[in-house]
Design an enzyme around this catalytic site. Structure first.
Site, PDB file in Angstrom:
ATOM      1  N   TYR A  23      16.612 -22.969  38.826  1.00  0.00           N
ATOM      2  CA  TYR A  23      16.199 -22.680  40.104  1.00  0.00           C
ATOM      3  C   TYR A  23      15.123 -23.647  40.742  1.00  0.00           C
ATOM      4  O   TYR A  23      15.684 -24.222  41.882  1.00  0.00           O
ATOM      5  CB  TYR A  23      15.496 -21.254  40.067  1.00  0.00           C
ATOM      6  CG  TYR A  23      16.248 -20.198  39.671  1.00  0.00           C
ATOM      7  CD1 TYR A  23      17.390 -19.454  40.508  1.00  0.00           C
ATOM      8  CD2 TYR A  23      16.243 -19.515  38.255  1.00  0.00           C
ATOM      9  CE1 TYR A  23      18.242 -18.691  39.837  1.00  0.00           C
ATOM     10  CE2 TYR A  23      17.185 -18.647  37.844  1.00  0.00           C
ATOM     11  CZ  TYR A  23      18.064 -18.168  38.784  1.00  0.00           C
ATOM     12  OH  TYR A  23      18.692 -17.175  38.169  1.00  0.00           O
ATOM     13  N   PRO A  29      21.828 -14.542  46.795  1.00  0.00           N
ATOM     14  CA  PRO A  29      22.830 -13.810  47.244  1.00  0.00           C
ATOM     15  C   PRO A  29      22.622 -12.799  48.377  1.00  0.00           C
ATOM     16  O   PRO A  29      21.505 -12.648  48.814  1.00  0.00           O
ATOM     17  CB  PRO A  29      22.729 -12.901  45.793  1.00  0.00           C
ATOM     18  CG  PRO A  29      21.951 -13.487  44.840  1.00  0.00           C
ATOM     19  CD  PRO A  29      20.908 -14.061  45.663  1.00  0.00           C
ATOM     20  N   HIS A  32      16.466 -16.132  44.295  1.00  0.00           N
ATOM     21  CA  HIS A  32      16.918 -15.475  43.081  1.00  0.00           C
ATOM     22  C   HIS A  32      15.798 -16.126  41.940  1.00  0.00           C
ATOM     23  O   HIS A  32      15.952 -15.507  40.692  1.00  0.00           O
ATOM     24  CB  HIS A  32      18.199 -16.531  42.577  1.00  0.00           C
ATOM     25  CG  HIS A  32      19.161 -15.666  41.807  1.00  0.00           C
ATOM     26  ND1 HIS A  32      18.725 -14.976  40.630  1.00  0.00           N
ATOM     27  CD2 HIS A  32      20.377 -15.412  42.048  1.00  0.00           C
ATOM     28  CE1 HIS A  32      19.811 -14.456  40.201  1.00  0.00           C
ATOM     29  NE2 HIS A  32      21.008 -14.636  40.836  1.00  0.00           N
ATOM     30  N   SER A  47      30.553 -11.826  38.828  1.00  0.00           N
ATOM     31  CA  SER A  47      29.482 -10.789  38.445  1.00  0.00           C
ATOM     32  C   SER A  47      29.776  -9.633  38.776  1.00  0.00           C
ATOM     33  O   SER A  47      30.143  -9.194  39.921  1.00  0.00           O
ATOM     34  CB  SER A  47      28.088 -11.147  39.152  1.00  0.00           C
ATOM     35  OG  SER A  47      26.949 -10.459  38.439  1.00  0.00           O
TER      36      SER A  47
END
Length: 638
Positions: free
Chosen positions: A118, A131, A354, A566
Site C-alpha cells: 500500500y 474499492p 485500502h 474476491s
C-alpha cells in the site's frame, strides 16, 4: 495492485485485495460486555501468524504452476527450487531468519505488507487500489431526499462508532475460532498522507482529543460538520438534516478550485503538490480538518445515464471514481479511509482507502447503517436546540497549484475513459443451489469463473482470490489460487463432446473440493504467496542477492493475475467493485445472496484482448451450464 496495479505487471509483494473471508461462513457473533480493555485481551489471545515449512511451500508452488506454465518452464523452476531449498542453501537461511522474525513480532507479515502493498505503491489509489461499494438504489430522487438519507446514514455510522469507542464490537468467528478485530478500530478517524516515495497513515481515534466532526463535500466544496452536541451525545438525524441543508444552501454552485481532484494523482505527484499546498497556513488547516475527520460524506449531483450502461454499472462507476472531473471525481478526498457517497438520484455507496483495513469492517459497518436507516426513520421534526453553523474549509490556490489541479483532471479523465465496469445481477440462482448439492458456493462460483475464462481464451491463467488471515493476530490476507490442476481438468473437459456427463460432474466435484481445500489452507496460514513474499523481503533486509526463483519466467506468470477476484458477502444486497490488477486482466467481485448473485466485472479498454461485458456474459453462461449439468446428471461418487 490491491488490487489494482493496473499499468504494470504485478510484482511479488504488491498484490492486495479487499480480503473478505472465504468461505465466509461466520459463526454468529458473541456480544461482549461493555468493559474497556476487553478488545486488547481478545487480541492477545489470538495465535500469531505461522511461517509455513519451506519444503511445503516449494511443493505447493510447483503445483500452482502446473495449470499456467509450459512443461519446460515447470521443469526449470523445479531445478531452481531444488537448489533454493537444499540443506545449507539460501532458502534455508532465509527461512530461519523469517522464523526468528516471527518470534519477535506480533505478526511477521503485517508491517512489511502494509508498506509494500500500500504505502510504497505509487500509482493513484483511485481504481488501482481503493474499492467502491454499491448499495441498492434508494427511494429518493431529489436534493431533499438525498439530505434526509444522508442524515440517517451519518446517525447510523455514529451508532456503530459507539461500539468501536467502547470496545464492545461483537467478536466474529470462523467456525469455533475467534477472528482478529483490529481492523475495525482503524476505519474511522483515519487518513492516508501522501509522501514523495512512501505514504503514511494517521489515525486520530485514540488521540488525546479524538475528532468530533465529519467532512461533508458538496459541489467540490468541503465543510466541517460537528456531529456531537455539547453534552457529548451524537446529533440526531433531524439535527443532521438541518445542518446538511445549511451546507447545501451555501454551496449551490460547483467550486472552480476542485482541490479534491488532487487526491487522484499518482502518489509521488500528489506528494509534491501536497508539500506546496500545505505551505499555506489556511490550506494546511483545511487539509488537516479533512484528514482528522471521522469520515467523509460526499453529496453528489446526479450523473447522466450513458447509452448501453445499466444503472447498476453507472452506480459502480460513481462509487469507484466519480465519473471524471466534469462530474463527481473532485467531490472526493480519496486519501480518506472511508467516504460515503450519496447521489441526488438515489445512487448510494462508499469508497474506501485500502491501507488500514480489508473489507470486513467496511461491510459490517454498511450492514449496520442500512439496518439502522430502516429501523430509525427520521421524524421530520425541526430540532429546537440551536446548532453551530457548519464551517466551510477555505483554500488559497496559487497558479502552481491550479496547474496541478488541471493536470489531475486530465489524468483522471484518462483513467475514467479507460475503465470498463459492468455490474450484473445473476438471478437464476444464488448460494442456496450449490449448497443443495453439498458444494461450497464460493468454490462453485470460482469454478464458473475458471470455465468462463477458459472458454474465452482456451487456456488457464493465474487467478487471485482473497483469503482472510484474521484467524491470526493483525492478520490481513493471503491468496487462494483458484487455477489448479483439478480446475484445469474440469474446464478442459466441460465442452468436450467425447466426455460423459458423469465424468464432467466428477471433475467438477474434484475441482470444487480442491478449491475448498486450498481455501482452508490459506485461511489457516499455510498458503504460498505471503510466505514467498516474506522470504523475498527477508533477503532484501539481510542484503542477500535475490534468489533465482524470483527472477524465473514461471514466477512472472504466477504473479501476473489476469483474474483478480474476491467474494464480498454481506447481509445487504450490495456489490463491491475494483479495477484489474494487470493491464490485460479483469477485476471480478461478487456477493452471493440466497437466490441471486451480484457481480462486478472490470477491464481496461486500452487492452484489445479483454472485454468486461464478454466475460460477464461468459460467467452467466458458465453458471447456468454448470447447474444444468448437475441437474441432468446423476451424482458421481468420488
Amino acid at each position: 495492485m490491491w488490487g489494482f496495479c493496473a499499468r504494470t505487471t504485478v510484482k511479488m509483494g504488491t498484490m492486495k485485495h479487499c480480503g473478505l473471508l472465504n468461505p465466509c461462513h461466520l459463526k454468529k457473533p458473541v456480544s461482549l460486555t461493555r468493559v474497556t480493555g476487553r478488545f486488547l485481551t481478545h487480541q492477545k489471545g489470538l495465535p500469531t501468524l505461522p511461517v509455513p515449512p519451506l519444503q511445503q511451500t516449494c511443493e505447493r508452488y510447483l503445483s500452482a504452476l502446473e495449470p499456467i506454465v509450459e512443461e519446460d518452464e515447470l521443469m526449470h523452476t523445479k531445478e531452481l527450487l531444488g537448489d533454493f531449498q537444499k540443506s545449507g542453501g539460501v532458502g534455508e537461511r532465509l527461512q530461519r531468519a523469517l522464523e526468528r522474525r516471527a518470534q519477535n513480532h506480533e505478526n511477521w507479515l503485517s508491517d512489511w505488507w502494509v508498506l509494500t502493498a500500500y504505502l510504497d505503491y505509487r500509482m493513484p489509489v483511485v481504481i488501482h487500489s481503493s474499492p467502491g461499494l454499491v448499495l441498492p438504489h434508494m427511494n429518493f430522487s431529489d436534493k431533499w431526499g438525498q439530505m434526509r438519507f444522508a442524515a440517517q446514514l451519518i446517525a447510523g455510522v455514529l451508532d456503530f462508532k459507539i461500539m468501536i469507542d467502547n470496545e464492545t464490537l461483537p467478536i466474529e468467528y470462523l467456525g469455533e475460532k475467534p477472528l482478529c478485530m483490529d481492523q475495525y478500530y482503524k476505519v474511522l478517524s483515519s487518513c492516508r498522507i501522501p509522501g514523495l516515495k512512501r505514504d503514511s497513515v494517521i489515525n486520530n481515534a485514540k488521540s488525546s482529543r479524538p475528532p468530533k466532526h465529519i467532512t461533508v463535500v458538496h459541489n467540490f466544496q468541503f465543510f466541517v460538520l460537528d456531529v456531537y452536541n455539547s453534552n457529548g451525545s451524537p446529533l440526531t438525524a433531524d439535527q443532521l438534516y438541518v445542518q446538511l441543508k445549511r451546507i447545501c444552501s451555501t454551496s449551490q454552485e460547483a467550486s472552480e478550485e476542485a482541490v479534491g481532484i488532487l487526491t487522484t494523482l499518482p502518489r509521488d505527484s500528489w506528494g509534491r503538490t501536497y508539500i506546496n499546498l500545505t505551505k499555506d497556513t489556511t490550506n494546511k488547516e483545511s487539509v488537516q480538518a479533512i484528514q482528522t475527520s471521522i469520515f467523509i460524506v460526499c453529496l453528489d449531483g446526479a450523473m447522466p445515464q450513458e447509452p448501453g450502461v445499466t444503472s447498476r454499472s453507472s452506480a459502480a462507476i460513481q462509487m469507484l471514481h466519480g465519473g471524471g472531473s466534469q462530474w463527481n471525481s473532485a467531490n472526493r478526498w480519496f486519501d480518506k479511509t472511508l467516504q460515503f457517497i450519496i447521489g441526488e438520484d438515489g445512487t448510494c455507496g462508499a469508497n474506501y482507502e485500502h491501507a488500514p483495513a480489508e473489507g470486513p469492517p467496511i461491510v459490517a459497518l454498511i450492514d449496520h447503517v442500512v439496518e439502522y436507516t430502516r429501523k430509525n426513520p427520521d421524524s421530520g421534526q425541526t430540532p429546537m436546540v440551536p446548532l453551530p453553523i457548519p464551517k466551510k474549509l477555505c483554500f488559497n490556490i496559487t497558479p502552481e497549484i491550479k496547474k496541478d489541479i488541471e493536470e489531475a483532471k486530465e489524468r483522471m479523465n484518462e483513467l475514467v475513459q479507460d475503465l470498463d465496469m459492468r455490474v450484473i445481477l445473476f438471478d437464476h440462482f444464488g448460494k442456496n443451489f450449490p449448497k443443495s448439492h453439498k458444494m461450497s458456493p464460493d468454490a462453485f462460483i470460482q469454478m464458473a469463473l475458471q470455465l468462463a475464462y477458459y472458454r474465452m481464451y482456451q487456456h488457464c491463467c493465474a487467478t487471485y482470490e482473497s483469503a482472510s488471515l484474521r484467524m491470526f493476530r493483525l492478520g490481513r490476507t493471503d491468496t487462494i489460487r483458484s487455477a489448479s490442476s483439478a480446475s484445469a481438468a474440469f474446464v478442459k473437459a466441460f465442452d468436450d463432446p467425447t466426455k460423459q456427463n458423469t465424468e464432467k460432474v466428477s471433475l467438477m466435484e474434484k475441482a470444487v473440493t480442491a478449491h475448498r481445500s486450498y481455501t482452508n489452507m490459506a485461511v489457516g496460514g499455510q498458503a504460498i504467496d505471503r510466505h514467498l513474499f516474506g522470504l523475498k523481503m527477508q533477503a532484501a533486509e539481510d542484503r542477500i542477492p535475490l534468489p533465482d526463483v524470483y527472477t524465473d519466467t514461471s514466477f512472472s506468470k504466477a504473479f501476473h493475475f489476469r483474474l483478480s477476484t474476491s467474494q464480498v458477502p454481506s447481509k445487504t444486497d450490495c456489490v463491491m467493485c475494483f479495477g484489474p490488477v494487470v493491464p490485460d486482466g479483469y477485476g471480478v467481485c461478487y456477493n452471493p445472496m440466497n437466490n441471486h448473485i451480484n457481480f462486478a466485472v472490470s477491464a481496461f479498454k486500452a487492452c484489445k484482448e479483454t472485454d468486461a461485458s464478454q466475460l460477464a456474459n461468459a460467467i452467466k453462461d458458465a453458471l447456468l451450464d454448470m447447474k444444468t449439468l448437475l441437474i441432468q446428471s446423476p451424482r458421481a461418487k468420488l
